[in-house]
Write a protein that holds these residues in place. Structure first.
Motif, mmCIF file in Angstrom:
data_model
loop_
_atom_site.group_PDB
_atom_site.id
_atom_site.type_symbol
_atom_site.label_atom_id
_atom_site.label_comp_id
_atom_site.label_asym_id
_atom_site.label_seq_id
_atom_site.Cartn_x
_atom_site.Cartn_y
_atom_site.Cartn_z
ATOM 1 N N GLN A 1 -0.057 4.901 4.713
ATOM 2 C CA GLN A 1 -1.274 4.562 4.119
ATOM 3 C C GLN A 1 -1.725 5.345 3.134
ATOM 4 O O GLN A 1 -1.367 6.251 2.704
ATOM 5 C CB GLN A 1 -2.624 4.374 5.025
ATOM 6 N N GLU A 2 -2.301 4.727 1.975
ATOM 7 C CA GLU A 2 -2.981 5.394 1.042
ATOM 8 C C GLU A 2 -4.241 6.010 1.347
ATOM 9 O O GLU A 2 -5.164 5.721 1.702
ATOM 10 C CB GLU A 2 -3.293 4.585 -0.230
ATOM 11 N N ASP B 1 5.894 1.301 -1.548
ATOM 12 C CA ASP B 1 6.019 1.148 0.019
ATOM 13 C C ASP B 1 6.986 0.832 0.642
ATOM 14 O O ASP B 1 7.091 -0.105 1.745
ATOM 15 C CB ASP B 1 4.648 0.119 0.309
ATOM 16 N N PHE C 1 0.441 7.269 -6.076
ATOM 17 C CA PHE C 1 0.206 6.052 -5.491
ATOM 18 C C PHE C 1 0.399 4.849 -6.546
ATOM 19 O O PHE C 1 0.898 3.661 -5.990
ATOM 20 C CB PHE C 1 -1.180 6.064 -5.223
ATOM 21 N N HIS D 1 2.385 5.365 0.478
ATOM 22 C CA HIS D 1 2.265 6.233 1.471
ATOM 23 C C HIS D 1 1.698 7.409 1.167
ATOM 24 O O HIS D 1 1.381 7.405 -0.188
ATOM 25 C CB HIS D 1 3.759 6.585 2.074
ATOM 26 N N MET E 1 0.981 -1.153 -0.082
ATOM 27 C CA MET E 1 -0.086 -0.101 0.002
ATOM 28 C C MET E 1 0.844 1.293 0.150
ATOM 29 O O MET E 1 1.698 1.302 0.858
ATOM 30 C CB MET E 1 -1.071 -0.146 1.219
#
Length: 74
Positions: free
Chosen positions: A65-66, A48, A43, A3, A1
């Motif tokens: 996290q996204e 990650d 993204f 950052h 996922m």
């Protein structure tokens, strides 16, 4: 996922840009609400790795996290 760089916390220090091994961090247009430059993470490119969090001197400017709700993306 991926950052997320929190747009309104980022101060444009940019240590994350040079540290990122996949060049997924880019400058945002204009200034944020703090009046500073800011960056954003692509993204789709982020792997990650967490290096950005390790090198960023601004507390809570990057979250692991996204979170598109916290990051403006041009």
């Amino acid at each position: 996922m991926p950052h997320t760089i929190v747009t309104n916390v980022c101060e444009g220090v940019a240590e994350c840009v040079d540290a990122c091994p996949v060049a997924c961090i880019h400058p945002g247009p204009g200034k944020n609400i703090k009046g500073t430059d800011w960056y954003w993470i692509d993204f789709s490119t982020c792997i990650d790795c967490g290096i950005c969090i390790q090198v960023c001197p601004v507390q809570n400017a990057i979250v692991p996290q996204e979170r598109p709700d916290l990051q403006k993306t041009p």
